[in-house]
Motif scaffolding. Structure first.
Motif, PDB file in Angstrom:
ATOM      1  N   LEU A  64       3.853 -51.958 -46.369  1.00 40.02           N
ATOM      2  CA  LEU A  64       4.895 -52.330 -47.515  1.00 40.02           C
ATOM      3  C   LEU A  64       5.392 -50.862 -47.975  1.00 40.02           C
ATOM      4  N   LEU A  65       4.411 -50.102 -48.150  1.00 39.32           N
ATOM      5  CA  LEU A  65       4.582 -48.853 -48.917  1.00 39.32           C
ATOM      6  C   LEU A  65       5.365 -47.851 -47.993  1.00 39.32           C
ATOM      7  N   LEU A  66       5.017 -47.816 -46.245  1.00 36.22           N
ATOM      8  CA  LEU A  66       5.594 -47.040 -45.586  1.00 36.22           C
ATOM      9  C   LEU A  66       7.128 -47.546 -45.214  1.00 36.22           C
ATOM     10  N   THR A  67       6.990 -48.954 -45.156  1.00 33.99           N
ATOM     11  CA  THR A  67       8.459 -49.080 -45.143  1.00 33.99           C
ATOM     12  C   THR A  67       9.529 -48.925 -46.237  1.00 33.99           C
ATOM     13  N   LEU A  68       8.875 -49.011 -47.673  1.00 34.20           N
ATOM     14  CA  LEU A  68       9.684 -48.509 -48.746  1.00 34.20           C
ATOM     15  C   LEU A  68      10.104 -47.047 -48.438  1.00 34.20           C
ATOM     16  N   LEU A  69       9.010 -46.175 -48.073  1.00 32.64           N
ATOM     17  CA  LEU A  69       9.199 -44.828 -47.940  1.00 32.64           C
ATOM     18  C   LEU A  69      10.288 -44.561 -46.845  1.00 32.64           C
ATOM     19  N   LEU A  70      10.365 -45.270 -45.747  1.00 29.70           N
ATOM     20  CA  LEU A  70      11.296 -44.931 -44.763  1.00 29.70           C
ATOM     21  C   LEU A  70      12.432 -45.402 -45.310  1.00 29.70           C
ATOM     22  N   TRP A  71      12.699 -46.532 -45.959  1.00 32.07           N
ATOM     23  CA  TRP A  71      14.054 -46.982 -46.513  1.00 32.07           C
ATOM     24  C   TRP A  71      14.697 -45.722 -47.339  1.00 32.07           C
ATOM     25  N   LEU A  72      13.707 -45.410 -48.430  1.00 32.19           N
ATOM     26  CA  LEU A  72      14.131 -44.340 -49.101  1.00 32.19           C
ATOM     27  C   LEU A  72      14.759 -43.258 -48.359  1.00 32.19           C
ATOM     28  N   ALA A  73      13.943 -42.759 -47.348  1.00 34.95           N
ATOM     29  CA  ALA A  73      14.505 -41.577 -46.651  1.00 34.95           C
ATOM     30  C   ALA A  73      15.669 -41.953 -45.881  1.00 34.95           C
ATOM     31  N   TRP A  74      15.931 -43.216 -45.525  1.00 36.91           N
ATOM     32  CA  TRP A  74      17.177 -43.345 -44.875  1.00 36.91           C
ATOM     33  C   TRP A  74      18.251 -43.331 -45.853  1.00 36.91           C
ATOM     34  N   GLN A  75      17.986 -43.882 -47.128  1.00 34.59           N
ATOM     35  CA  GLN A  75      19.303 -43.936 -47.959  1.00 34.59           C
ATOM     36  C   GLN A  75      19.520 -42.476 -48.440  1.00 34.59           C
ATOM     37  N   GLN A  76      18.357 -41.512 -48.508  1.00 37.11           N
ATOM     38  CA  GLN A  76      18.820 -40.103 -49.113  1.00 37.11           C
ATOM     39  C   GLN A  76      19.232 -39.164 -48.071  1.00 37.11           C
ATOM     40  N   GLN A  77      18.982 -39.714 -46.589  1.00 34.93           N
ATOM     41  CA  GLN A  77      19.217 -38.936 -45.509  1.00 34.93           C
ATOM     42  C   GLN A  77      18.233 -37.597 -45.340  1.00 34.93           C
ATOM     43  N   TRP A  78      17.161 -37.816 -45.735  1.00 35.82           N
ATOM     44  CA  TRP A  78      16.497 -36.383 -45.877  1.00 35.82           C
ATOM     45  C   TRP A  78      16.328 -35.684 -44.570  1.00 35.82           C
ATOM     46  N   TRP A  79      16.434 -36.331 -43.382  1.00 40.90           N
ATOM     47  CA  TRP A  79      16.329 -35.548 -42.217  1.00 40.90           C
ATOM     48  C   TRP A  79      17.392 -34.595 -42.154  1.00 40.90           C
ATOM     49  N   LYS A  80      18.614 -34.706 -42.801  1.00 38.83           N
ATOM     50  CA  LYS A  80      19.882 -33.710 -42.501  1.00 38.83           C
ATOM     51  C   LYS A  80      19.632 -32.587 -43.461  1.00 38.83           C
ATOM     52  N   GLY A  81      18.761 -32.690 -44.419  1.00 36.34           N
ATOM     53  CA  GLY A  81      18.494 -31.383 -45.260  1.00 36.34           C
ATOM     54  C   GLY A  81      19.932 -31.234 -46.441  1.00 36.34           C
ATOM     55  N   PRO A  82      19.709 -30.429 -47.354  1.00 33.72           N
ATOM     56  CA  PRO A  82      20.668 -30.526 -48.464  1.00 33.72           C
ATOM     57  C   PRO A  82      22.056 -29.965 -47.804  1.00 33.72           C
ATOM     58  N   GLN A  83      22.923 -30.602 -48.727  1.00 28.02           N
ATOM     59  CA  GLN A  83      24.527 -30.461 -48.266  1.00 28.02           C
ATOM     60  C   GLN A  83      24.958 -29.407 -48.952  1.00 28.02           C
ATOM     61  N   ARG A  84      24.983 -28.194 -48.546  1.00 31.53           N
ATOM     62  CA  ARG A  84      25.658 -27.105 -49.417  1.00 31.53           C
ATOM     63  C   ARG A  84      27.117 -27.019 -49.521  1.00 31.53           C
ATOM     64  N   GLN A  85      27.796 -26.624 -50.712  1.00 25.11           N
ATOM     65  CA  GLN A  85      28.975 -26.577 -50.522  1.00 25.11           C
ATOM     66  C   GLN A  85      29.156 -25.262 -51.110  1.00 25.11           C
ATOM     67  N   PRO A  86      30.397 -24.545 -50.837  1.00 26.86           N
ATOM     68  CA  PRO A  86      30.551 -23.019 -51.366  1.00 26.86           C
ATOM     69  C   PRO A  86      30.816 -23.199 -52.863  1.00 26.86           C
ATOM     70  N   ARG A  87      30.280 -22.088 -53.691  1.00 24.72           N
ATOM     71  CA  ARG A  87      30.366 -21.800 -55.052  1.00 24.72           C
ATOM     72  C   ARG A  87      31.481 -21.100 -55.153  1.00 24.72           C
ATOM     73  N   VAL A  88      32.527 -21.401 -55.832  1.00 24.77           N
ATOM     74  CA  VAL A  88      33.642 -20.661 -56.112  1.00 24.77           C
ATOM     75  C   VAL A  88      33.629 -19.776 -57.595  1.00 24.77           C
ATOM     76  N   THR A  89      33.961 -18.684 -57.480  1.00 23.50           N
ATOM     77  CA  THR A  89      33.943 -17.768 -58.584  1.00 23.50           C
ATOM     78  C   THR A  89      35.207 -17.035 -58.635  1.00 23.50           C
ATOM     79  N   ALA A  90      35.705 -16.530 -59.881  1.00 23.61           N
ATOM     80  CA  ALA A  90      37.008 -15.872 -60.055  1.00 23.61           C
ATOM     81  C   ALA A  90      36.624 -14.247 -59.665  1.00 23.61           C
TER      82      ALA A  90
END
Length: 151
Positions: free
Chosen positions: A11-37
């Motif tokens: 059950l714990l493994l299933t919960l962990l896999l479900w959380l990973a799927w929800q967060q899409q951990w395998w794709k890594g962080p989605q970086r967006q450009p930082r805008v400055t003036a």
């Protein structure tokens, strides 16, 4: 009653896999450009690189021109799983990387535009506006090295 305890790790493994799927951990962080003036001009810089990227459209680039795809660009797009719609999205909304662009290129200037696809792919697409059309020269995934045998 003893048999209930053997299901807890599953059950714990299933919960962990479900959380990973929800967060899409395998794709890594989605970086967006930082805008400055900067000098009354909007400048975006990426966290990964210490370079300047301008959001202004160069005079020679029409963001709504008809596109022609070079054979090289088609091959790179196929290798990197990039669609024509994603290329058009980068053309319309991407930021110009001045370090990778060459407005003095002959016979047509080249402009490297960077941005994120709807799926979070960080792309650089090089465009060459010439007369009434714009050629797509190449397409690069800035976050992932893809195996590709294009010339």
């Amino acid at each position: 009653m003893k048999s209930k305890g053997k299901y807890i790790p599953m059950l714990l493994l299933t919960l962990l896999l479900w959380l990973a799927w929800q967060q899409q951990w395998w794709k890594g962080p989605q970086r967006q450009p930082r805008v400055t003036a900067h000098n009354n001009t909007s400048i975006a810089t990426t966290d990964k690189r210490d370079k300047k990227i301008t959001e202004k459209t160069p005079a020679g680039l029409n963001r709504h021109a008809p596109l022609k795809y070079t054979r090289h660009a088609r091959c790179r797009m196929e290798c990197r799983h990039v669609t024509e719609a994603e290329v058009v999205g980068i053309l319309e909304t991407g930021s110009v990387n001045n370090e990778k662009s060459n407005p003095q290129d002959e016979p047509c200037p080249t402009y490297a535009l960077e941005g994120y696809s709807e799926e979070g792919q960080h792309l650089r697409v090089v465009f060459a506006p010439c007369e009434d059309t714009t050629s797509v020269v190449t397409c690069i995934d800035l976050d992932k090295d893809w195996s590709c045998s294009c010339n």
